[in-house]
Design an enzyme around this catalytic site. Sequence first.
Site, PDB file in Angstrom:
ATOM      1  CE  LYS A 161      -3.673  11.678  -9.788  1.00 35.03           C
ATOM      2  NZ  LYS A 161      -2.718  10.722  -9.867  1.00 35.03           N
ATOM      3  CE1 TYR A 200      -7.257  11.471  -9.252  1.00 32.63           C
ATOM      4  CE2 TYR A 200      -7.924  13.031 -10.553  1.00 32.63           C
ATOM      5  CZ  TYR A 200      -7.240  11.804 -10.539  1.00 32.63           C
ATOM      6  OH  TYR A 200      -6.860  11.221 -11.422  1.00 32.63           O
ATOM      7  CG  ASP A 224      -1.586   1.189   1.425  1.00 35.75           C
ATOM      8  OD1 ASP A 224      -1.667   2.163   0.646  1.00 35.75           O
ATOM      9  OD2 ASP A 224      -2.636   1.082   2.348  1.00 35.75           O
ATOM     10  CB  ALA A 267      -5.452  18.948  -3.260  1.00 35.11           C
ATOM     11  CB  ILE A 275      -7.315   7.504 -19.672  1.00 30.08           C
ATOM     12  CG1 ILE A 275      -6.622   8.686 -19.800  1.00 30.08           C
ATOM     13  CG2 ILE A 275      -6.806   6.128 -20.276  1.00 30.08           C
ATOM     14  CD1 ILE A 275      -6.135   9.256 -21.013  1.00 30.08           C
ATOM     15  CG  ASN A 301      -0.456   3.928 -12.734  1.00 24.97           C
ATOM     16  OD1 ASN A 301      -1.047   4.535 -13.363  1.00 24.97           O
ATOM     17  ND2 ASN A 301      -0.936   2.865 -12.097  1.00 24.97           N
TER      18      ASN A 301
HETATM   19  P1  NAP Z   1      -7.801   2.591 -11.964  1.00 30.57           P
HETATM   20  O1  NAP Z   1      -7.883   1.633 -13.035  1.00 30.57           O
HETATM   21  O2  NAP Z   1      -8.586   2.548 -10.871  1.00 30.57           O
HETATM   22  O3  NAP Z   1      -6.283   1.883 -11.163  1.00 30.57           O
HETATM   23  C1  NAP Z   1      -5.889   2.247 -10.062  1.00 30.57           C
HETATM   24  C2  NAP Z   1      -4.381   1.663  -9.908  1.00 30.57           C
HETATM   25  O4  NAP Z   1      -4.018   2.090  -8.536  1.00 30.57           O
HETATM   26  C3  NAP Z   1      -4.810   0.204  -9.540  1.00 30.57           C
HETATM   27  O5  NAP Z   1      -3.595  -0.549  -9.954  1.00 30.57           O
HETATM   28  C4  NAP Z   1      -4.494   0.066  -7.993  1.00 30.57           C
HETATM   29  O6  NAP Z   1      -4.162  -1.021  -7.547  1.00 30.57           O
HETATM   30  C5  NAP Z   1      -3.695   1.123  -7.700  1.00 30.57           C
HETATM   31  N1  NAP Z   1      -3.783   1.501  -6.326  1.00 30.57           N
HETATM   32  C6  NAP Z   1      -4.712   2.179  -5.705  1.00 30.57           C
HETATM   33  N2  NAP Z   1      -4.522   2.494  -4.265  1.00 30.57           N
HETATM   34  C7  NAP Z   1      -3.244   1.895  -3.929  1.00 30.57           C
HETATM   35  C8  NAP Z   1      -2.515   1.737  -3.166  1.00 30.57           C
HETATM   36  N3  NAP Z   1      -2.756   2.267  -1.749  1.00 30.57           N
HETATM   37  N4  NAP Z   1      -1.349   1.261  -3.129  1.00 30.57           N
HETATM   38  C9  NAP Z   1      -0.858   1.005  -4.372  1.00 30.57           C
HETATM   39  N5  NAP Z   1      -1.575   0.645  -5.316  1.00 30.57           N
HETATM   40  C10 NAP Z   1      -2.787   1.385  -5.381  1.00 30.57           C
HETATM   41  O7  NAP Z   1      -7.045   3.771 -12.587  1.00 30.57           O
HETATM   42  P2  NAP Z   1      -6.561   4.279 -13.813  1.00 30.57           P
HETATM   43  O8  NAP Z   1      -7.234   5.015 -14.482  1.00 30.57           O
HETATM   44  O9  NAP Z   1      -5.691   3.142 -14.302  1.00 30.57           O
HETATM   45  O10 NAP Z   1      -5.342   5.314 -13.016  1.00 30.57           O
HETATM   46  C11 NAP Z   1      -4.114   5.205 -12.890  1.00 30.57           C
HETATM   47  C12 NAP Z   1      -3.581   6.691 -12.673  1.00 30.57           C
HETATM   48  O11 NAP Z   1      -3.759   7.352 -13.542  1.00 30.57           O
HETATM   49  C13 NAP Z   1      -4.089   7.357 -11.259  1.00 30.57           C
HETATM   50  O12 NAP Z   1      -3.068   7.793 -10.662  1.00 30.57           O
HETATM   51  C14 NAP Z   1      -5.113   7.907 -11.602  1.00 30.57           C
HETATM   52  O13 NAP Z   1      -5.275   8.945 -10.768  1.00 30.57           O
HETATM   53  C15 NAP Z   1      -4.402   8.537 -13.067  1.00 30.57           C
HETATM   54  N6  NAP Z   1      -5.507   8.984 -14.187  1.00 30.57           N
HETATM   55  C16 NAP Z   1      -6.309   8.618 -14.661  1.00 30.57           C
HETATM   56  C17 NAP Z   1      -7.209   8.947 -15.637  1.00 30.57           C
HETATM   57  C18 NAP Z   1      -8.229   8.572 -16.155  1.00 30.57           C
HETATM   58  O14 NAP Z   1      -9.199   8.948 -16.941  1.00 30.57           O
HETATM   59  N7  NAP Z   1      -8.398   6.929 -15.986  1.00 30.57           N
HETATM   60  C19 NAP Z   1      -7.072  10.574 -15.868  1.00 30.57           C
HETATM   61  C20 NAP Z   1      -5.918  11.306 -15.112  1.00 30.57           C
HETATM   62  C21 NAP Z   1      -5.079  10.650 -14.439  1.00 30.57           C
HETATM   63  P3  NAP Z   1      -5.036  -2.096  -6.582  1.00 30.57           P
HETATM   64  O15 NAP Z   1      -6.235  -2.605  -7.533  1.00 30.57           O
HETATM   65  O16 NAP Z   1      -4.137  -3.313  -6.613  1.00 30.57           O
HETATM   66  O17 NAP Z   1      -5.210  -1.462  -5.608  1.00 30.57           O
END
Ligand code: NAP
Length: 246
Positions: A158, A154, A62, A156, A187, A89
């Site tokens: 980012k 979020y 974590d 704050a 995304i 990430n």
């Molecule tokens: P997602 O599918 O919800 O994946 C989130 C990832 O973060 C999962 O692999 C999860 O792993 C991991 N995670 C969450 N809490 C954690 C913790 N305490 N310790 C370690 N790992 C943790 O989201 P995503 O869209 O792929 O997002 C990836 C990144 O891109 C994030 O930082 C998100 O804020 C950023 N982002 C996404 C978008 C978008 O439109 N999707 C846009 C801008 C930025 P587990 O499942 O193992 O918990």
Amino acid sequence: MLENKTALVTGAGRGIGRAIALALAECGADVAVNYSGSKEQAEETVRQIIEMGRKAVAIQADVSEEADCVRMFAQAEEALGPVDILVNNAGITRDGLAVRMSGEDFEKVLDVNLKGAFYCMKLAAKGMMKRRYGRIVSISSISGVKGNPGQINYCAAKAGIIGMTKSLARELAPRGITVNAIAPGYIESDMTAVLPDKVKESVLSQVPLGRMGKPEDIAQAAVFLASDQASYITGQTLLVDGGMGI
Ligand code: NAP
């Protein structure tokens, strides 16, 4: 391009993190695949990397817990060698209007998205400074650049990533280490799949390129920033957003 390099990607069991881990491996890197709860998905990411002929290991941690991060780096280095490339990430959302948001929801999002990235930056930087080489790439968000209603916590976190990136880039530049961020737009992933259709339509209408991004769009930018081709770029935030931030 990334042969003989070891990468650690947080939250690499699924979504954007998995795409980044696979893209780094495709370019030759061995990858430590961090997850917090998605064990099977992380093991699947590892399986796909090993199939490419690279080394990989799944590590539960974590990132909001410093002790977990310390253990994760030790396990990664024991299995794959010193970490040359860190990709922060891991991220979560707990959306709500500011006036209704609990302190707990505010703090939790900062703990994972911002503090988690800080702990990993700190741990990665120590080894990178000794070896005078390293690449740190953190995933921010268009929300951290422009703000977004319902996401004060979020945004704050980012925006904080962007500030930490600039600060650390200045600290580590004398050692030849680059520190950059990527701000994804809208995304396809589990994070956006849960949004109501109305919200999806409204966000999509703000994307000049007229489509959602794919995790691979972010992964290619991460590979570039991790590569020697980007050795003169540091402290920057690259918007990969289909033009949303114009
Ligand atoms: P997602 O599918 O919800 O994946 C989130 C990832 O973060 C999962 O692999 C999860 O792993 C991991 N995670 C969450 N809490 C954690 C913790 N305490 N310790 C370690 N790992 C943790 O989201 P995503 O869209 O792929 O997002 C990836 C990144 O891109 C994030 O930082 C998100 O804020 C950023 N982002 C996404 C978008 C978008 O439109 N999707 C846009 C801008 C930025 P587990 O499942 O193992 O918990």
